[in-house]
Design an enzyme around this catalytic site. Structure first.
Site, PDB file in Angstrom:
ATOM      1  N   PRO A  40      -4.298   0.720  18.949  1.00  0.00           N
ATOM      2  CA  PRO A  40      -3.970   0.243  17.514  1.00  0.00           C
ATOM      3  C   PRO A  40      -4.111   1.209  16.350  1.00  0.00           C
ATOM      4  O   PRO A  40      -3.678   0.586  15.126  1.00  0.00           O
ATOM      5  CB  PRO A  40      -5.087  -0.770  17.480  1.00  0.00           C
ATOM      6  CG  PRO A  40      -6.071  -0.482  18.482  1.00  0.00           C
ATOM      7  CD  PRO A  40      -5.548   0.273  19.385  1.00  0.00           C
TER       8      PRO A  40
ATOM      9  N   HIS B 202       0.780  -1.106   0.047  1.00  0.00           N
ATOM     10  CA  HIS B 202      -0.175  -0.026   0.009  1.00  0.00           C
ATOM     11  C   HIS B 202       0.977   1.355   0.003  1.00  0.00           C
ATOM     12  O   HIS B 202       1.758   1.437   0.858  1.00  0.00           O
ATOM     13  CB  HIS B 202      -0.805   0.165   1.253  1.00  0.00           C
ATOM     14  CG  HIS B 202      -1.968  -0.887   1.229  1.00  0.00           C
ATOM     15  ND1 HIS B 202      -3.280  -0.479   1.611  1.00  0.00           N
ATOM     16  CD2 HIS B 202      -2.271  -1.853   0.487  1.00  0.00           C
ATOM     17  CE1 HIS B 202      -4.044  -1.563   1.685  1.00  0.00           C
ATOM     18  NE2 HIS B 202      -3.512  -2.534   0.624  1.00  0.00           N
TER      19      HIS B 202
ATOM     20  N   LYS C  99       0.793   0.018  14.993  1.00  0.00           N
ATOM     21  CA  LYS C  99       2.331   0.206  15.552  1.00  0.00           C
ATOM     22  C   LYS C  99       2.701  -0.900  16.467  1.00  0.00           C
ATOM     23  O   LYS C  99       3.902  -1.085  16.921  1.00  0.00           O
ATOM     24  CB  LYS C  99       2.675   1.316  16.296  1.00  0.00           C
ATOM     25  CG  LYS C  99       2.635   2.776  15.271  1.00  0.00           C
ATOM     26  CD  LYS C  99       3.667   2.653  14.061  1.00  0.00           C
ATOM     27  CE  LYS C  99       3.374   3.592  13.077  1.00  0.00           C
ATOM     28  NZ  LYS C  99       3.744   3.019  11.675  1.00  0.00           N
TER      29      LYS C  99
ATOM     30  N   TYR D  79      -9.348   5.500   7.612  1.00  0.00           N
ATOM     31  CA  TYR D  79      -9.439   5.811   9.020  1.00  0.00           C
ATOM     32  C   TYR D  79     -10.343   7.011   9.283  1.00  0.00           C
ATOM     33  O   TYR D  79     -10.255   8.045   8.658  1.00  0.00           O
ATOM     34  CB  TYR D  79      -8.210   6.174   9.659  1.00  0.00           C
ATOM     35  CG  TYR D  79      -7.132   5.106   9.682  1.00  0.00           C
ATOM     36  CD1 TYR D  79      -6.722   4.669  11.006  1.00  0.00           C
ATOM     37  CD2 TYR D  79      -6.178   4.956   8.641  1.00  0.00           C
ATOM     38  CE1 TYR D  79      -6.106   3.579  11.116  1.00  0.00           C
ATOM     39  CE2 TYR D  79      -5.184   4.076   8.492  1.00  0.00           C
ATOM     40  CZ  TYR D  79      -4.994   3.164  10.061  1.00  0.00           C
ATOM     41  OH  TYR D  79      -3.994   2.228  10.212  1.00  0.00           O
TER      42      TYR D  79
ATOM     43  N   TYR E 276       3.816   6.869   9.519  1.00  0.00           N
ATOM     44  CA  TYR E 276       3.031   5.579   9.054  1.00  0.00           C
ATOM     45  C   TYR E 276       3.933   4.426   8.643  1.00  0.00           C
ATOM     46  O   TYR E 276       3.730   3.372   8.822  1.00  0.00           O
ATOM     47  CB  TYR E 276       1.761   6.052   8.288  1.00  0.00           C
ATOM     48  CG  TYR E 276       0.934   4.863   8.439  1.00  0.00           C
ATOM     49  CD1 TYR E 276      -0.601   4.970   9.216  1.00  0.00           C
ATOM     50  CD2 TYR E 276       0.781   3.905   7.286  1.00  0.00           C
ATOM     51  CE1 TYR E 276      -1.507   3.935   8.916  1.00  0.00           C
ATOM     52  CE2 TYR E 276       0.027   2.780   7.228  1.00  0.00           C
ATOM     53  CZ  TYR E 276      -1.180   3.080   8.150  1.00  0.00           C
ATOM     54  OH  TYR E 276      -2.022   2.095   7.938  1.00  0.00           O
TER      55      TYR E 276
HETATM   56  C1  PHB Z   1      -6.057  -4.365  10.833  1.00  0.00           C
HETATM   57  O1  PHB Z   1      -6.019  -4.564   9.807  1.00  0.00           O
HETATM   58  O2  PHB Z   1      -6.361  -4.914  11.701  1.00  0.00           O
HETATM   59  C2  PHB Z   1      -5.675  -2.980  11.488  1.00  0.00           C
HETATM   60  C3  PHB Z   1      -5.064  -2.095  10.281  1.00  0.00           C
HETATM   61  C4  PHB Z   1      -4.465  -0.661  10.762  1.00  0.00           C
HETATM   62  C5  PHB Z   1      -4.674  -0.390  11.893  1.00  0.00           C
HETATM   63  C6  PHB Z   1      -5.297  -1.206  12.922  1.00  0.00           C
HETATM   64  C7  PHB Z   1      -5.610  -2.424  12.570  1.00  0.00           C
HETATM   65  O3  PHB Z   1      -4.256   0.844  12.221  1.00  0.00           O
END
Ligand code: PHB
Ligand code: APR
Length: 389
Positions: free
Chosen positions: A292, A72, A296, A200, A384
Site C-alpha cells: 500500500p 493535495h 497504487k 510517509y 505518485y
Molecule cells: C490511506 O489513506 O489509507 C492511505 C494513504 C496513502 C497510502 C496508503 C494508504 O499510501
C-alpha cells in the site's frame, strides 16, 4: 439471461467498469459473492490519481468526490526528525484527490442503482465457461437456484481470491510474487489529521503513515509484525508507537482519540501474466497486488478498467478489435511500472528484519538524495500522481 459483458466481482473495478459501459450503452451484469454492506465495510486506501478522477467523471459519479474530497498538491516524507516535501504541482501538471476508496465504491453503487443496473449479490459457484470461444457464458447459483448468463465478454474483477484468474490454465499463466516480512497496523479515528498533507515516515522503529479522510477523520498506519494481532494493540500503545516514528514537531501536535477501526494488512507484490485468456479479461486485484505504500492498488485497478473500457467501446462502436486483442500487453505495461514504484517506495521506507548497517545507510542516502535532487523529486511526483494511461 443474456448481456454484452458479464462482470465477476462488485468491488470498485467491477462497478466502475459496469457504470462506464452503461454510459456508452453497453450492457453488463455484475455478479458479487458478498452483500453490498459487506463490500462497503472494507476500509482501503484513500488517494486517487487524476486518471481515476477522470474515469469517475466520465462515469457520471464525481459530484460527491469533488464536493467532499481534498486536492493535495504535495506529500511529506520524513526520516527521524527530518522532513521534506515532494511538490506535485512544481514537478507535474497534476495533483491527487484524497477521498476514501469506500466512498468511491459507495458512489458507484449509488450510480448503478439509479441507472437500474443489474447486480446480483451473494452469488456462489461462479464458473466461467468457454472463454476461448466466441460464445462464452457464466454459470452460478444464487439462493440455491442455478443460473446462466450468455455474453460476448467476461471481465474478471473478483479480486485476489476470485475465480477468474484461476480459470486461466496453469500452463498459460505465470505468476510473480514478493511477500514482505511485515504488515501495516491501521487505525481510523475521529480526530483532526496531524497535518494537511500525508506524512510517509521512515524511522528506526519502522515505517509510519499519517493519512486522512476528512477534517475530523484520520487514518494512521504503523509497520508491525505479521504475527501481531490487532487486538493486542491498545489504542494507547498504537498512539505511543506512532508518536515515536514521526518527527517530534508532528508528534507534539498529534491529536489522539479512540480508534473506530483497527486492522492489520499484509504487504505483497503480485502480478499474473497474461491478463486475458480468450474472451476473459482480468482487472484490478484479480491480476495484481501492490504493497500500500503510495496507494497504487485502486489506481492500478482503474487503469486496467480504462484500457478494457476503451477496448470494448472500440469493439462495439467501431467494430475494431485491436484494443481487445492487445488488452493484456497494454495493461501490463502500466501495471509493472506501478509495481516498481510501490516496491521502491516500500523498500525505501520500511525496516526489514535482515537489513544490515550498510542497507540502512543506503536508505538514508537515498532519502537525502530525494530531498535535495529535483530530478529525483520529479520522478517520485510523476509516479505518485499517476503515470499517464
Ligand atoms: C490511506 O489513506 O489509507 C492511505 C494513504 C496513502 C497510502 C496508503 C494508504 O499510501
Ligand atoms: N464470485 C463473485 N464475486 C467474487 C468472487 C467470486 N468467485 N470472488 C471474489 N468476489 C468479489 C469480492 O467479494 C469483492 O467484492 O469480487 C470483489 C473484488 O473486489 P476487490 O477485492 O476490492 O478488488 P477490485 O475491485 O479489483 O479493487 C481493487 O480495491 O481491493 C482493493 O486494494 C485493492 O485498492 C485495490 C482495489
Amino acid at each position: 439471461m443474456k448481456t454484452q459483458v458479464a462482470i465477476i466481482g462488485g468491488g470498485p473495478s467491477g462497478l466502475l467498469l459496469s457504470q462506464l459501459l452503461h454510459v456508452r450503452g453497453i450492457s453488463s451484469v455484475v455478479l458479487e459473492r458478498k452483500t453490498k454492506d459487506y463490500v462497503l465495510g472494507r476500509i482501503r486506501a484513500g488517494v486517487l490519481e487524476r486518471g481515476l478522477v477522470g474515469l469517475m467523471e466520465e462515469a457520471g459519479c464525481a459530484d460527491r468526490m469533488h464536493a467532499e474530497g481534498f486536492t493535495h498538491d504535495g506529500t511529506l516524507v520524513s526520516y527521524g526528525d527530518e522532513i521534506f516535501r515532494i511538490d506535485f504541482s512544481a514537478h507535474t501538471d497534476a495533483t491527487v484527490m484524497v477521498y476514501g476508496q469506500t466512498e468511491v465504491t459507495r458512489d458507484l453503487y449509488a450510480a448503478r442503482e439509479a441507472a437500474g443496473g443489474h447486480i446480483e449479490y451473494e452469488v456462489e459457484n461462479v464458473v466461467i465457461q468457454d472463454a476461448k470461444s466466441d460464445a462464452p457464458f457464466v454459470t452460478y447459483n444464487v439462493h440455491g437456484e442455478a443460473r446462466r448468463i450468455d455474453c460476448d465478454f467476461i471481465a474478471g474483477c473478483d479480486g485476489f481470491h476470485g475465480v477468474s484468474r484461476r480459470t486461466i490454465p496453469e500452463d498459460v499463466r505465470k505468476e510473480y510474487e514478493k511477500v514482505y516480512p511485515f504488515g501495516w497496523l491501521g487505525v481510523l479515528s475521529e480526530t483532526p489529521p496531524v497535518n494537511d498533507e500525508l506524512i510517509y515516515a521512515n524511522s528506526p522503529r519502522g515505517f509510519a503513515l499519517c493519512s486522512m479522510r476528512n477534517s475530523n477523520l484520520s487514518r494512521y498506519y504503523i509497520q508491525c509484525s505479521t504475527s501481531d494481532n490487532p487486538d493486542d494493540w491498545t489504542d494507547d500503545a498504537f498512539w505511543d508507537e506512532l508518536k515515536k516514528r514521526i518527527p517530534k514537531d508532528q508528534a507534539d501536535k498529534l491529536v489522539t482519540g479512540p480508534s473506530i477501526e483497527k486492522s492489520i494488512a499484509p504487504l505483497r507484490s503480485f502480478v499474473t501474466e497474461p491478463m486475458q485468456w480468450g474472451r476473459l479479461f482480468l482487472c484490478g486485484d484479480a491480476a495484481h497486488i501492490v504493497p500500500p505504500t503510495g496507494a497504487k492498488g485502486l489506481n492500478t485497478a482503474a487503469s486496467d478498467v480504462h484500457y478494457l473500457y476503451n477496448a470494448l467501446r472500440d469493439y462495439y462502436e467501431k467494430g475494431a478489435d485491436e484494443g481487445v486483442r492487445n488488452y493484456s500487453a497494454k495493461a501490463l505495461a502500466r501495471v509493472w511500472k506501478a509495481e516498481r514504484f510501490s516496491w521502491w517506495f516500500s523498500s525505501l521506507m520500511h525496516r526489514y528484519p535482515d537489513q544490515t548497517e550498510f542497507d540502512l545507510k543506503m536508505q538514508i542516502a537515498e532519502l537525502e538524495f530525494l530531498r535535495s535532487n529535483t530530478a529525483a523529486q520529479k520522478a517520485m511526483a510523476e509516479n505518485y500522481v499517476g503515470l499517464p494511461y
